[in-house]
Motif scaffolding. Sequence first.
Motif, PDB file in Angstrom:
ATOM      1  N   ASP A  53       0.819  -1.216   0.000  1.00 39.11           N
ATOM      2  CA  ASP A  53       0.000   0.000   0.000  1.00 39.11           C
ATOM      3  C   ASP A  53       0.852   1.266   0.000  1.00 39.11           C
ATOM      4  OD1 ASP A  53       1.031  -0.057   2.577  1.00 39.11           O
ATOM      5  OD2 ASP A  53      -0.871   0.390   3.555  1.00 39.11           O
ATOM      6  N   ARG A  54       2.107   1.129  -0.421  1.00 43.09           N
ATOM      7  CA  ARG A  54       3.029   2.270  -0.428  1.00 43.09           C
ATOM      8  C   ARG A  54       3.603   2.467  -1.824  1.00 43.09           C
ATOM      9  NH1 ARG A  54       4.042   3.460   5.424  1.00 43.09           N
ATOM     10  NH2 ARG A  54       2.721   1.867   6.310  1.00 43.09           N
ATOM     11  N   GLU A  97      -4.074   5.349  -1.604  1.00 46.87           N
ATOM     12  CA  GLU A  97      -5.354   4.681  -1.811  1.00 46.87           C
ATOM     13  C   GLU A  97      -6.026   5.326  -3.011  1.00 46.87           C
ATOM     14  OE1 GLU A  97      -8.707   5.603   1.012  1.00 46.87           O
ATOM     15  OE2 GLU A  97      -7.055   6.485   2.162  1.00 46.87           O
ATOM     16  N   GLU A 156      -9.700   6.089  -4.738  1.00 48.16           N
ATOM     17  CA  GLU A 156     -11.141   6.204  -4.492  1.00 48.16           C
ATOM     18  C   GLU A 156     -11.778   6.715  -5.769  1.00 48.16           C
ATOM     19  OE1 GLU A 156     -11.979   8.721  -1.123  1.00 48.16           O
ATOM     20  OE2 GLU A 156     -11.139   7.285   0.305  1.00 48.16           O
ATOM     21  N   THR A 207      -4.552  14.978  -2.193  1.00 51.25           N
ATOM     22  CA  THR A 207      -5.592  14.326  -2.978  1.00 51.25           C
ATOM     23  C   THR A 207      -5.507  14.801  -4.424  1.00 51.25           C
ATOM     24  OG1 THR A 207      -7.018  14.182  -1.031  1.00 51.25           O
ATOM     25  CG2 THR A 207      -8.079  13.905  -3.176  1.00 51.25           C
TER      26      THR A 207
END
Length: 139
Positions: A86-87, A110, A112, A135
């Motif tokens: 997850d990196r 992540e 989305e 983001t």
Amino acid sequence: MDPFVGTWRLVSFELRSKDGQVRYPFGEDAVGYVMYSHDGYVSFTVMSANRPQFASADIAHGSSAEKAAAVDTYFSYCARYEVRGDRVIHHLEVSLFPNWVGGDQERIFEFEGNRLILRTPPLLWGGVEQTGIVTWERV
């Protein structure tokens, strides 16, 4: 297929301290892009919106105050990247902040929908240890 590959436009760049305080180092209306390439490189650029122009049109002749303000309102780097779980690890080759050149910057990521969220481990920014949350939205 690598889900990182492509161009992403900045949605928000915030810093959160351990006590929950949120700061926007480039303003709430910051602008920027991150581009991940098929050949394993990343280019990251963020800046404050509406940065003041230099008095001179000569790119090499800003005053010390103008140059300091330009650095304080802009950040960029280029790197090779690799994904580990997850990196995403950015192996920096070029950076506005010279201390990062030759080092690694790790981000927890992540996805989305059409957004990519990158979180830094705690880092020192303005004398305060904070976590960056950036983001991006796919262009």
